[in-house]
Design a protein around this motif. Structure first.
Motif, PDB file in Angstrom:
ATOM      1  N   ALA A  38      42.335 112.669  33.624  1.00  0.00           N
ATOM      2  CA  ALA A  38      42.283 111.614  32.610  1.00  0.00           C
ATOM      3  C   ALA A  38      43.671 111.116  32.244  1.00  0.00           C
ATOM      4  N   ALA A  39      44.684 111.915  32.595  1.00  0.00           N
ATOM      5  CA  ALA A  39      46.054 111.550  32.232  1.00  0.00           C
ATOM      6  C   ALA A  39      46.742 110.705  33.294  1.00  0.00           C
ATOM      7  N   VAL A  40      46.040 110.392  34.383  1.00  0.00           N
ATOM      8  CA  VAL A  40      46.645 109.590  35.441  1.00  0.00           C
ATOM      9  C   VAL A  40      46.962 108.197  34.901  1.00  0.00           C
ATOM     10  N   VAL A  41      48.214 107.814  35.021  1.00  0.00           N
ATOM     11  CA  VAL A  41      48.644 106.494  34.570  1.00  0.00           C
ATOM     12  C   VAL A  41      48.901 105.629  35.793  1.00  0.00           C
ATOM     13  N   THR A  42      48.199 104.528  35.897  1.00  0.00           N
ATOM     14  CA  THR A  42      48.370 103.650  37.051  1.00  0.00           C
ATOM     15  C   THR A  42      49.416 102.588  36.753  1.00  0.00           C
ATOM     16  N   ASP A  43      50.009 102.064  37.824  1.00  0.00           N
ATOM     17  CA  ASP A  43      50.981 100.993  37.663  1.00  0.00           C
ATOM     18  C   ASP A  43      50.280  99.714  37.232  1.00  0.00           C
ATOM     19  N   SER A  44      51.040  98.809  36.663  1.00  0.00           N
ATOM     20  CA  SER A  44      50.480  97.528  36.260  1.00  0.00           C
ATOM     21  C   SER A  44      50.097  96.718  37.491  1.00  0.00           C
ATOM     22  N   ILE A  45      49.258  95.735  37.284  1.00  0.00           N
ATOM     23  CA  ILE A  45      48.790  94.902  38.388  1.00  0.00           C
ATOM     24  C   ILE A  45      49.942  94.073  38.944  1.00  0.00           C
ATOM     25  N   LYS A  46      50.015  94.008  40.274  1.00  0.00           N
ATOM     26  CA  LYS A  46      51.052  93.238  40.945  1.00  0.00           C
ATOM     27  C   LYS A  46      50.420  92.248  41.910  1.00  0.00           C
ATOM     28  N   LEU A  47      51.125  91.144  42.133  1.00  0.00           N
ATOM     29  CA  LEU A  47      50.729  90.156  43.127  1.00  0.00           C
ATOM     30  C   LEU A  47      51.700  90.259  44.297  1.00  0.00           C
ATOM     31  N   PHE A  48      51.144  90.240  45.521  1.00  0.00           N
ATOM     32  CA  PHE A  48      51.989  90.437  46.694  1.00  0.00           C
ATOM     33  C   PHE A  48      51.466  89.591  47.847  1.00  0.00           C
ATOM     34  N   PRO A  49      52.299  88.797  48.537  1.00  0.00           N
ATOM     35  CA  PRO A  49      53.680  88.499  48.134  1.00  0.00           C
ATOM     36  C   PRO A  49      53.701  87.474  47.009  1.00  0.00           C
ATOM     37  N   ASN A  50      54.805  87.331  46.392  1.00  0.00           N
ATOM     38  CA  ASN A  50      54.990  86.330  45.342  1.00  0.00           C
ATOM     39  C   ASN A  50      56.434  85.846  45.397  1.00  0.00           C
ATOM     40  N   PRO A  51      56.674  84.612  45.879  1.00  0.00           N
ATOM     41  CA  PRO A  51      55.756  83.521  46.202  1.00  0.00           C
ATOM     42  C   PRO A  51      54.882  83.811  47.435  1.00  0.00           C
ATOM     43  N   ALA A  52      53.790  83.044  47.539  1.00  0.00           N
ATOM     44  CA  ALA A  52      52.867  83.167  48.669  1.00  0.00           C
ATOM     45  C   ALA A  52      52.387  81.775  49.048  1.00  0.00           C
ATOM     46  N   ASN A  53      51.856  81.656  50.290  1.00  0.00           N
ATOM     47  CA  ASN A  53      51.348  80.330  50.654  1.00  0.00           C
ATOM     48  C   ASN A  53      49.982  80.332  51.317  1.00  0.00           C
ATOM     49  N   SER A  54      49.423  81.504  51.645  1.00  0.00           N
ATOM     50  CA  SER A  54      48.075  81.468  52.220  1.00  0.00           C
ATOM     51  C   SER A  54      47.195  82.609  51.728  1.00  0.00           C
ATOM     52  N   LEU A  55      47.735  83.816  51.679  1.00  0.00           N
ATOM     53  CA  LEU A  55      46.939  84.965  51.252  1.00  0.00           C
ATOM     54  C   LEU A  55      47.696  85.712  50.163  1.00  0.00           C
ATOM     55  N   LEU A  56      47.060  85.865  49.018  1.00  0.00           N
ATOM     56  CA  LEU A  56      47.668  86.548  47.879  1.00  0.00           C
ATOM     57  C   LEU A  56      46.902  87.842  47.623  1.00  0.00           C
ATOM     58  N   GLN A  57      47.611  88.964  47.616  1.00  0.00           N
ATOM     59  CA  GLN A  57      46.979  90.246  47.329  1.00  0.00           C
ATOM     60  C   GLN A  57      47.188  90.617  45.866  1.00  0.00           C
ATOM     61  N   ILE A  58      46.094  90.986  45.204  1.00  0.00           N
ATOM     62  CA  ILE A  58      46.151  91.474  43.830  1.00  0.00           C
ATOM     63  C   ILE A  58      45.996  92.985  43.908  1.00  0.00           C
ATOM     64  N   ILE A  59      47.040  93.708  43.537  1.00  0.00           N
ATOM     65  CA  ILE A  59      47.108  95.154  43.727  1.00  0.00           C
ATOM     66  C   ILE A  59      47.117  95.853  42.373  1.00  0.00           C
ATOM     67  N   GLY A  60      46.296  96.880  42.241  1.00  0.00           N
ATOM     68  CA  GLY A  60      46.274  97.649  41.006  1.00  0.00           C
ATOM     69  C   GLY A  60      45.052  97.396  40.150  1.00  0.00           C
ATOM     70  N   LEU A  61      43.998  96.822  40.745  1.00  0.00           N
ATOM     71  CA  LEU A  61      42.751  96.617  40.016  1.00  0.00           C
ATOM     72  C   LEU A  61      42.081  97.962  39.741  1.00  0.00           C
ATOM     73  N   THR A  62      41.136  97.969  38.832  1.00  0.00           N
ATOM     74  CA  THR A  62      40.434  99.206  38.494  1.00  0.00           C
ATOM     75  C   THR A  62      39.316  99.442  39.496  1.00  0.00           C
ATOM     76  N   ALA A  63      39.508 100.417  40.379  1.00  0.00           N
ATOM     77  CA  ALA A  63      38.501 100.722  41.394  1.00  0.00           C
ATOM     78  C   ALA A  63      37.246 101.277  40.731  1.00  0.00           C
ATOM     79  N   GLY A  64      36.084 100.864  41.234  1.00  0.00           N
ATOM     80  CA  GLY A  64      34.824 101.345  40.693  1.00  0.00           C
ATOM     81  C   GLY A  64      34.311 100.535  39.521  1.00  0.00           C
ATOM     82  N   LYS A  65      35.107  99.584  39.045  1.00  0.00           N
ATOM     83  CA  LYS A  65      34.676  98.697  37.971  1.00  0.00           C
ATOM     84  C   LYS A  65      34.647  97.266  38.489  1.00  0.00           C
TER      85      LYS A  65
END
Length: 261
Positions: free
Chosen positions: A179-206
Motif C-alpha cells: 500500500a506504500a508503493v508511490v508511483t511516479d506522476s503521469i508523463k507524456l512521451f515523447p514531448n514534443p510529438a507528431n504522430s504517436l503520443l504515449q501516456i505513461i503512469g496511468l492507474t493499471a486495473g482502473k
C-alpha cells in the motif's frame, strides 16, 4: 543501418521518428536478438560516417555526428549498457510483441518488450512480474545520458503496457508494504510529438479516461485504458499546443504537450 536513403540498408523515418531514431531502434533490437541467440558481446566498428557526402552502403552508419556528439543510436547503446550490461538472456516469453527475459546472477529478472515491426505499430502486453508490487520501466531516450525511468504500481503482480517499436525494459520490485508503493506522476512521451503520443503512469486495473484538448479547452479525442501505458494517435491534428486530461475516477490530471509537424 545507414541514415542516407540511397543505401540498401537504410533506416527509414517512421511516424514521428526520424531515420536517426529508427536507426537507434534497429541497432538496439538487433543487439538484443544477438543476445537471445547466445552472442555475449558485440562491437560496432563504425564510430564516424565513412563517406557521408556520397551515400551508398555503410556510408552513413556512424554512431556520432561530425561535431562528436552522440546520435540516438549511441544514446541507446550507452544507456542500455550502463544499466543492463551484466544481465544474461534467459528465455523468450512472446514473439509479438517480443517479450524476452534477462537475469542478473539468477536473482534479478528483467523483461525487454517491443513490437517487431517497422510501421509504427503498437500492441498491448501484460507482463507477469512474479507478484511484484511495482514495476520500474526504463525507456531509451534520445539526447540523454540515461533512460527515462517510470515507477508504476502493478495489478496483482502484473503490469500492462502499450508496447511500441522501441524496446523498453521492465523490472519488478517488491516492498514490505504494498500500500506504500508511490508511483511516479503521469508523463507524456515523447514531448514534443507528431504522430504517436504515449501516456505513461496511468492507474493499471482502473478505468482511465484520456481526453485530448485544444489550447482553448475543446475536446478533440477521447480514449479509455485500463493499462499503465496508453498510446494516442495524434498524427491528424495540426501543430500547436494541446493538453492531455486524465480522469481515473479519483484524480484528474492535465498535462501540456506540443504537437510538431
Amino acid at each position: 543501418y545507414d541514415i542516407n536513403q540511397g543505401s540498401p540498408n537504410k533506416a527509414i523515418a517512421i511516424g514521428n521518428k526520424s531515420a536517426l531514431i529508427t536507426q537507434a531502434d534497429w541497432i538496439l533490437r538487433t543487439s538484443l536478438l544477438y543476445a537471445r541467440n547466445g552472442v555475449q558481446r558485440l562491437f560496432f566498428y563504425q564510430l564516424h560516417d565513412d563517406t557521408p557526402d556520397f551515400g551508398g552502403l555503410y556510408a552513413t552508419s556512424g554512431l556520432i555526428n561530425e561535431n562528436h556528439t552522440r546520435r540516438p543510436a549511441a544514446d541507446f547503446i550507452r544507456q542500455v549498457v550502463q544499466k543492463f550490461a551484466q544481465y544474461s538472456f534467459k528465455q523468450s516469453v512472446s514473439s509479438d510483441p517480443v517479450v524476452d527475459q534477462y537475469v542478473l546472477n539468477d536473482t534479478s529478472l528483467m523483461h525487454v518488450v517491443y513490437v517487431p515491426d517497422e510501421v509504427g505499430r503498437t500492441a498491448n502486453c501484460t507482463i507477469d512480474l512474479n507478484n511484484a508490487d511495482s514495476a520500474i520501466i526504463y525507456i531509451p531516450t534520445v539526447g540523454s545520458d540515461s533512460m527515462t525511468v517510470m515507477k508504476l504500481k502493478t495489478n496483482q503482480g502484473a503490469i500492462t503496457i502499450n508496447a511500441t517499436e522501441t524496446p523498453v525494459f521492465v523490472v519488478g520490485k517488491r516492498v514490505r508494504n504494498a500500500a506504500a508503493v508511490v508511483t511516479d506522476s503521469i508523463k507524456l512521451f515523447p514531448n514534443p510529438a507528431n504522430s504517436l503520443l504515449q501516456i505513461i503512469g496511468l492507474t493499471a486495473g482502473k478505468t482511465n479516461e484520456i481526453y485530448l484538448l485544444s489550447a482553448e479547452g475543446k475536446m478533440l479525442k477521447k480514449g479509455i485504458s485500463n493499462n499503465a501505458i496508453y498510446a494516442m494517435n495524434i498524427a491528424d491534428i495540426a501543430p500547436g499546443v494541446y493538453f492531455i486530461k486524465i480522469n481515473n475516477g479519483t484524480n484528474l490530471n492535465g498535462i501540456r504537450f506540443i504537437k510538431t509537424r
